[in-house]
Motif scaffolding. Structure first.
Motif, PDB file in Angstrom:
ATOM      1  N   ASP A  13       0.839  -1.194   0.000  1.00 16.67           N
ATOM      2  CA  ASP A  13       0.000   0.000   0.000  1.00 16.67           C
ATOM      3  C   ASP A  13       0.871   1.240   0.000  1.00 16.67           C
ATOM      4  O   ASP A  13       1.784   1.347   0.783  1.00 16.67           O
ATOM      5  CB  ASP A  13      -0.868  -0.015   1.255  1.00 16.67           C
ATOM      6  CG  ASP A  13      -1.695   1.237   1.382  1.00 16.67           C
ATOM      7  OD1 ASP A  13      -1.882   1.920   0.369  1.00 16.67           O
ATOM      8  OD2 ASP A  13      -2.153   1.524   2.495  1.00 16.67           O
ATOM      9  N   THR A  15      -0.809   4.102   0.135  1.00 16.86           N
ATOM     10  CA  THR A  15      -1.920   5.001   0.316  1.00 16.86           C
ATOM     11  C   THR A  15      -2.267   5.260   1.768  1.00 16.86           C
ATOM     12  O   THR A  15      -2.230   6.366   2.234  1.00 16.86           O
ATOM     13  CB  THR A  15      -3.200   4.425  -0.333  1.00 16.86           C
ATOM     14  OG1 THR A  15      -2.849   3.790  -1.538  1.00 16.86           O
ATOM     15  CG2 THR A  15      -4.179   5.521  -0.595  1.00 16.86           C
ATOM     16  N   THR A  16      -2.654   4.204   2.477  1.00 20.52           N
ATOM     17  CA  THR A  16      -3.311   4.382   3.760  1.00 20.52           C
ATOM     18  C   THR A  16      -2.515   3.736   4.878  1.00 20.52           C
ATOM     19  O   THR A  16      -2.050   2.626   4.732  1.00 20.52           O
ATOM     20  CB  THR A  16      -4.709   3.737   3.732  1.00 20.52           C
ATOM     21  OG1 THR A  16      -5.355   4.158   2.547  1.00 20.52           O
ATOM     22  CG2 THR A  16      -5.510   4.140   4.944  1.00 20.52           C
ATOM     23  N   GLY A 353      -1.733   7.637  -2.898  1.00 20.20           N
ATOM     24  CA  GLY A 353      -3.059   7.048  -2.783  1.00 20.20           C
ATOM     25  C   GLY A 353      -3.338   5.878  -3.695  1.00 20.20           C
ATOM     26  O   GLY A 353      -4.402   5.818  -4.317  1.00 20.20           O
ATOM     27  N   GLN A 375      -9.397  -2.180   1.467  1.00 12.71           N
ATOM     28  CA  GLN A 375      -8.943  -0.882   0.985  1.00 12.71           C
ATOM     29  C   GLN A 375      -8.986  -0.844  -0.542  1.00 12.71           C
ATOM     30  O   GLN A 375      -8.601  -1.811  -1.195  1.00 12.71           O
ATOM     31  CB  GLN A 375      -7.516  -0.617   1.457  1.00 12.71           C
ATOM     32  CG  GLN A 375      -7.398  -0.515   2.975  1.00 12.71           C
ATOM     33  CD  GLN A 375      -6.018  -0.032   3.365  1.00 12.71           C
ATOM     34  OE1 GLN A 375      -5.545   0.993   2.886  1.00 12.71           O
ATOM     35  NE2 GLN A 375      -5.361  -0.768   4.235  1.00 12.71           N
ATOM     36  N   THR A 379      -7.293   5.303  -3.858  1.00 13.47           N
ATOM     37  CA  THR A 379      -8.060   6.000  -2.833  1.00 13.47           C
ATOM     38  C   THR A 379      -8.985   7.037  -3.466  1.00 13.47           C
ATOM     39  O   THR A 379      -8.519   7.915  -4.214  1.00 13.47           O
ATOM     40  CB  THR A 379      -7.122   6.721  -1.853  1.00 13.47           C
ATOM     41  OG1 THR A 379      -6.242   5.758  -1.271  1.00 13.47           O
ATOM     42  CG2 THR A 379      -7.906   7.415  -0.752  1.00 13.47           C
ATOM     43  N   GLY A 382      -8.206  10.843  -3.766  1.00 12.85           N
ATOM     44  CA  GLY A 382      -6.800  10.983  -3.425  1.00 12.85           C
ATOM     45  C   GLY A 382      -6.016  11.560  -4.589  1.00 12.85           C
ATOM     46  O   GLY A 382      -6.564  11.800  -5.684  1.00 12.85           O
TER      47      GLY A 382
END
Length: 445
Positions: A13, A15-16, A353, A375, A379, A382
């Motif tokens: 990831d 992103t998060t 993201g 997820q 995103t 994003g």
């Protein structure tokens, strides 16, 4: 955004915070057990899996045995190591040497008997006394004289034992910069003690730390300290001479020299749950366990990197010492992160993201096609979504720099700051295009 992989079957990831990664092909820059933290520990190291070894922390604190990131293995323990050779050990060596000389002399006298010949004088001519010659500016001796008073060693006592590492004075009012993995053992109620070049010790408290960048700031009550100057790591070139200073193997005030042997080396440092992604300076200056957190300085004595990891030969179960491949966090990254840690106790990092698929084989790196662990691949709202990047797209380059592994894209983004603008070369199907992405911000662990 979490740009680290926890070794389970989850997608990488970018992103998060907290997202995981899926099965990953061996990283050519940080394969199984290729790198170790350069630190001293008292716990036994976890045997690395077969294959190319990853960077080793030059100063990793002790930790209980647990799942180890395939790219990193904790540095080997060195029980009780703190200030180098024990006086008793040195004395023991001296006794052995003197004893051997005495026995040899007696044996020779008994075999040959008393000498009746005239023996020439044993007096040697005295040394010629000359005025002290100043070392030229920029010489290693000159750099060492400038830097050594500001370099410290740290002893960290936690629930899992004692670890040692290095650091350096960041500000004259007591702030000291080091690696997170040096002080992590003292983060929850442990003790951190700083040993200065003049021999005095001071207790320190943890100001802030970040796993994602493997940096930490501690503070002592001392004032009037001499800080080192942070240089511009963006101006470093391959072949530039550098000097590494620290306490390898507990030997305080050790100076080694070399050159910058590569730039932008993607290095994963840490264990599976605590992975840092470093867009590292690579150096052939000798770096060993205990060097972690110490400065890598240029010919002007400015800090251009923070020594953090060392390479390990393939198949090695324990750190075997320097093999001429050490890795340092660039000073520009250290400056930005240290300022945040001093101000807020936490640091942030940039994100685009997207979740990257480590199973992808081919040119560039691919955004996952499906959501992972709840997820989304991209995103919503994003930076990547706003730029038109979609699941399954392949990212070929960032700011004209080709990327062929997920880690290369991650560290290239991590080396920037939230709000920075990057240009990504993206392929959708057979069509390639350049997209402009404004980096978002996530809070570091």
């Amino acid at each position: 955004m979490t740009d680290h992989w926890n070794g389970h079957d989850r997608a990488r990831d970018v992103t998060t915070p907290g997202a995981g990664a899926g099965p990953q092909a061996p990283n050519p820059f940080a394969p199984p057990s290729a790198y170790r933290s350069a630190a001293h520990e008292q716990h036994a190291p976890v045997p690395p899996p077969p294959g190319l070894a990853p960077p080793v922390y030059p100063a990793t604190p002790p930790a209980p045995p647990r799942s180890v990131d395939p790219t990193l293995v904790a540095a080997p323990p060195r029980p009780g190591a703190r200030r180098g050779l024990r006086p008793g050990a040195v004395a023991g060596l001296a006794v052995l040497a003197l004893g051997a000389g005495l026995v040899g002399g007696v044996a020779a006298d008994r075999l040959v008997g008393p000498s009746t010949s005239t023996v020439a004088s044993s007096t040697l001519p005295p040394a010629t006394v000359e005025p002290q010659v100043d070392r030229p500016d920029g010489s290693v001796a000159d750099i060492a004289a400038t830097v050594l008073p500001s370099v410290v060693s740290l002893q960290v006592a936690g629930a899992d034992g004692v670890a040692t590492g290095s650091g350096f004075v960041l500000r004259q009012d007591g702030y000291i910069l080091t690696n997170n993995h040096v002080v992590a053992g003292g983060a929850d109620g442990g003790d951190i003690v700083v040993l200065f070049a003049d021999g005095h010790e001071s207790p320190a408290e943890l100001v802030g730390r970040t796993i994602d960048y493997d940096l930490a700031v501690v503070k002592v009550e001392d004032t009037g300290l001499t800080p080192l100057e942070l240089g511009d790591s963006d101006g470093v070139l391959v072949g530039d001479p550098v000097v590494a200073v620290g306490a390898p193997l507990g030997l305080n005030g050790t100076v080694t020299t070399g050159i910058v042997s590569a730039l932008n080396r993607p290095v994963q440092a840490g264990e599976a749950a605590d992975t840092a992604f470093i867009n590292a300076l690579q150096t052939d200056a000798a770096i060993n366990p205990g060097n972690s957190g110490g400065p890598l300085v240029n010919g002007s004595g400015q800090v251009v990197g923070i020594n953090s990891a060392i390479a390990q030969p393939p198949g090695a179960a324990q750190a075997t010492g320097s093999i001429g491949l050490g890795f340092a966090i660039p000073s520009n990254q250290a400056r930005r992160t240290a300022e945040q840690l001093i101000a807020d106790g936490v640091a942030t990092y940039p994100v685009i993201g997207v979740l990257l698929d480590p199973r992808y084989r081919g040119e560039g790196v691919q955004v996952t096609r499906q959501p992972q662990q709840g997820q989304p691949a991209v995103t919503p709202d994003g930076p990547a979504d706003a730029a038109g990047i979609r699941p399954g797209d392949v990212i070929l380059a960032i700011d004209g720099r080709p990327v062929t592994e997920s880690d290369e894209l991650i560290v290239a983004i991590r080396a920037l700051a939230p709000g920075d603008v990057v240009t990504l070369q993206v392929r959708t199907g057979e069509q390639e295009r350049d997209v402009r992405v404004v980096l978002d911000e996530a809070t570091s662990e």
